[in-house]
Design a protein around this motif. Sequence first.
Motif, short mmCIF file in Angstrom:
data_model
loop_
_atom_site.label_atom_id
_atom_site.label_comp_id
_atom_site.label_asym_id
_atom_site.label_seq_id
_atom_site.Cartn_x
_atom_site.Cartn_y
_atom_site.Cartn_z
N TYR A 1 -72.34 58.39 41.72
CA TYR A 1 -70.61 58.94 41.64
C TYR A 1 -70.33 59.19 39.46
CZ TYR A 1 -69.25 57.43 45.79
OH TYR A 1 -69.11 56.57 46.62
N ASP B 1 -74.94 60.89 51.95
CA ASP B 1 -75.20 60.59 51.10
C ASP B 1 -73.88 60.09 50.31
OD1 ASP B 1 -75.19 60.01 47.85
OD2 ASP B 1 -77.64 60.30 48.39
N MET C 1 -78.51 47.58 37.96
CA MET C 1 -77.15 48.92 38.84
C MET C 1 -77.61 49.49 39.60
SD MET C 1 -76.20 52.27 36.67
CE MET C 1 -74.94 51.21 35.48
N ASP C 2 -76.35 48.99 40.27
CA ASP C 2 -76.49 49.77 41.91
C ASP C 2 -76.30 51.38 41.78
OD1 ASP C 2 -75.98 50.26 44.48
OD2 ASP C 2 -74.31 50.12 44.17
N LEU C 3 -77.47 51.36 42.65
CA LEU C 3 -77.99 53.05 41.82
C LEU C 3 -77.02 54.75 42.48
CD1 LEU C 3 -81.74 53.66 42.91
CD2 LEU C 3 -80.97 53.91 41.00
N THR C 4 -76.11 53.85 43.12
CA THR C 4 -74.73 54.72 44.48
C THR C 4 -73.38 55.04 42.61
OG1 THR C 4 -75.09 53.42 45.95
CG2 THR C 4 -72.96 54.65 45.57
N ILE C 5 -73.69 53.79 41.46
CA ILE C 5 -72.75 54.07 40.30
C ILE C 5 -73.05 55.46 39.93
CG2 ILE C 5 -72.30 52.95 38.59
CD1 ILE C 5 -72.12 50.50 40.31
#
Length: 90
Positions: free
Chosen positions: A8, A58, A1-5
């Motif tokens: 958000y 970020d 899983m992309d940590l950016t998700i």
Amino acid sequence: MDLTIIGYLAGIFTTFASLPQLIKSIKERDLSSFSLAFVLIFTTGLFLWLIYGILRNDYPIIIFNVLSLMFWVPITYLKIKEVVRNWKKR
């Protein structure tokens, strides 16, 4: 899983969690449930998070702290105005 998700999603939840209380307070024109110290410290914290996000480039931190400040800067203004008005009545 992309940590950016995760960033958000966290931003969405934390930014919009206070929105119902803010709307209620503005509609009722009653900010007495917020202490001046809380409002000042919280708004300052949001501003510092924004600076941190900018320095780290970020986007979730930047976006959601800008949105949060859009909610809390007017509340801070109204709370200070309320405190000054109440202080002058004394």
